[in-house]
Write an enzyme that holds these catalytic residues in place. Sequence first.
Site, PDB file in Angstrom:
ATOM      1  N   ASP A  89      -8.287 -34.813  33.075  1.00 38.09           N
ATOM      2  CA  ASP A  89      -8.610 -35.095  31.677  1.00 38.09           C
ATOM      3  C   ASP A  89      -7.503 -35.985  31.109  1.00 38.09           C
ATOM      4  O   ASP A  89      -6.531 -36.296  31.792  1.00 38.09           O
ATOM      5  CB  ASP A  89      -8.791 -33.797  30.893  1.00 38.09           C
ATOM      6  CG  ASP A  89      -7.519 -32.967  30.818  1.00 38.09           C
ATOM      7  OD1 ASP A  89      -6.468 -33.419  31.331  1.00 38.09           O
ATOM      8  OD2 ASP A  89      -7.560 -31.861  30.246  1.00 38.09           O
ATOM      9  N   ASP A 303     -17.247 -28.571  33.590  1.00 39.95           N
ATOM     10  CA  ASP A 303     -16.062 -27.819  33.989  1.00 39.95           C
ATOM     11  C   ASP A 303     -15.832 -26.751  32.937  1.00 39.95           C
ATOM     12  O   ASP A 303     -16.266 -26.903  31.792  1.00 39.95           O
ATOM     13  CB  ASP A 303     -14.820 -28.717  34.041  1.00 39.95           C
ATOM     14  CG  ASP A 303     -14.283 -28.995  32.644  1.00 39.95           C
ATOM     15  OD1 ASP A 303     -14.854 -29.860  31.955  1.00 39.95           O
ATOM     16  OD2 ASP A 303     -13.335 -28.311  32.209  1.00 39.95           O
ATOM     17  N   CYS A 341     -24.888 -11.069  45.687  1.00 35.40           N
ATOM     18  CA  CYS A 341     -23.907 -12.137  45.911  1.00 35.40           C
ATOM     19  C   CYS A 341     -23.443 -12.109  47.367  1.00 35.40           C
ATOM     20  O   CYS A 341     -23.130 -11.051  47.902  1.00 35.40           O
ATOM     21  CB  CYS A 341     -22.716 -11.958  44.967  1.00 35.40           C
ATOM     22  SG  CYS A 341     -21.419 -13.181  45.207  1.00 35.40           S
ATOM     23  N   CYS A 343     -20.723 -13.604  48.502  1.00 40.14           N
ATOM     24  CA  CYS A 343     -19.331 -14.029  48.615  1.00 40.14           C
ATOM     25  C   CYS A 343     -18.520 -13.027  49.422  1.00 40.14           C
ATOM     26  O   CYS A 343     -18.927 -11.886  49.643  1.00 40.14           O
ATOM     27  CB  CYS A 343     -18.710 -14.260  47.232  1.00 40.14           C
ATOM     28  SG  CYS A 343     -17.979 -12.801  46.459  1.00 40.14           S
ATOM     29  N   CYS A 346     -17.869  -9.600  47.612  1.00 43.18           N
ATOM     30  CA  CYS A 346     -19.008  -8.681  47.542  1.00 43.18           C
ATOM     31  C   CYS A 346     -19.419  -8.178  48.930  1.00 43.18           C
ATOM     32  O   CYS A 346     -19.992  -7.090  49.055  1.00 43.18           O
ATOM     33  CB  CYS A 346     -20.180  -9.361  46.845  1.00 43.18           C
ATOM     34  SG  CYS A 346     -19.837  -9.703  45.103  1.00 43.18           S
ATOM     35  N   HIS A 372     -14.787 -14.183  43.409  1.00 38.56           N
ATOM     36  CA  HIS A 372     -16.182 -13.843  43.137  1.00 38.56           C
ATOM     37  C   HIS A 372     -16.752 -14.726  42.020  1.00 38.56           C
ATOM     38  O   HIS A 372     -17.834 -15.291  42.158  1.00 38.56           O
ATOM     39  CB  HIS A 372     -16.372 -12.371  42.769  1.00 38.56           C
ATOM     40  CG  HIS A 372     -17.715 -12.142  42.149  1.00 38.56           C
ATOM     41  ND1 HIS A 372     -18.862 -12.066  42.900  1.00 38.56           N
ATOM     42  CD2 HIS A 372     -18.101 -12.099  40.839  1.00 38.56           C
ATOM     43  CE1 HIS A 372     -19.904 -11.960  42.083  1.00 38.56           C
ATOM     44  NE2 HIS A 372     -19.471 -11.973  40.830  1.00 38.56           N
TER      45      HIS A 372
HETATM   46 ZN   LIG Z   1     -19.450 -11.999  44.941  1.00 41.83          ZN
END
Ligand SMILES: [Zn+2]
Length: 397
Positions: A89, A303, A341, A343, A346, A372
């Site tokens: 930025d 963002d 999820c 990920c 998880c 996460h």
């Molecule tokens: Zn997750």
Amino acid sequence: MEFHLQERSGSARTGRLVTPHGEIETPVFMPVGTVATVKGVPQDILEDLGVQILLGNTYHLYLRPGVETVRRFGGLHGFMAWPRAILTDSGGFQVFSLNELRKVSEEGVTFRSHLDGSSHFFSPESSVAAQIGLGADIMMAFDECTEYPADRARTRASMELTLRWAERSKKYFEEHKFEVPWGCQELVPSTQYPEKGMGADQGIAGASNRVLGTGYLTQSLFGIVQGGMDLELRKESAQRTVEIGFPGYAIGGLSVGESRECTREMIEATLEHLPAGKPRYVMGVGTPGEIAQYAALGVDMMDCVLPTRAARHGLLFTSEGKISIKQARYAQDAGPLDPKCGCRVCQRYSRAYLRHLYASNEVLAQVLNTLHNLSFYLDTMRRVRHSIRLGEVPYSF
Ligand SMILES: [Zn+2]
């Protein structure tokens, strides 16, 4: 930089943004790495998560470690060992949000460091110079983020200042864009750049890139639309920023206290006046539902600090809504944080363990929570892109 639109569904679109440091699938969510780090997450894990572009904050990096230090490492890519794309930025937003004692003039903004109180000055020229030194693939014109609320006269004056600063930002960039500090690292190969790697042979100074002629790898400067919460001023700001001419356009000055409905209305109205073939970036938004909604309107880049900042406060985004992991109800909960999820958090840990880490103020709590939330945001955008490719409306979650 090149931008290739691919599929469309309603106003939404998918595309490929080709930068000197790799390609980005759009619509994209860009994690914020304020001081050259996404707090708590190593770069190799960001790569595993599929992050294609990171955001760095010029204000923070200018104050510490300083632009010259970063430049000596070949820019942010070399300094933080991140081979993929980066956007910086202009520093304008932080100057306005972190500095109550700032002084704005036609020339620029005088402000005090939030670290040690020392006095500094940013102008369109010095902001772009700092961003060239930081070496991001995409840089932003220096703008004034209009405060909220603001009356019409004040909003117009601020918008006019941003337009004059956009011209100065572009002029300085055109005169200095060959000074990009890349040169000490392998650039990502791209079929779009047959001169692949030429920037890599030029030594740290980078100034000799000038001899490459057309086709050299360099940075891109985006313009920023302001205009407060006034539809007519937003339209005028968009049209006049497009007249100045940039390879991409951001919609700034949102998420500053206005209602969510107002944010959406401003985005929708501004998008109408931006060229369809150029990337459109909405700065500093939003929740997972909001970023999906804005992508549905035709936004390509977003963002926000929300997933990372909320994670550090134990607030986690899941397919069942937002949860606060600090609550006692999770103390004996053996289930995963979000059953839907995929990920690594998880897949491996229970809610009870995450709650324990948070209650014990363990560093790992911040790391896992951030992992996460970032995964959730990136997956949200993957689903959005998938929906657009199927011709569906991506805003259904
Ligand atoms: Zn997750």
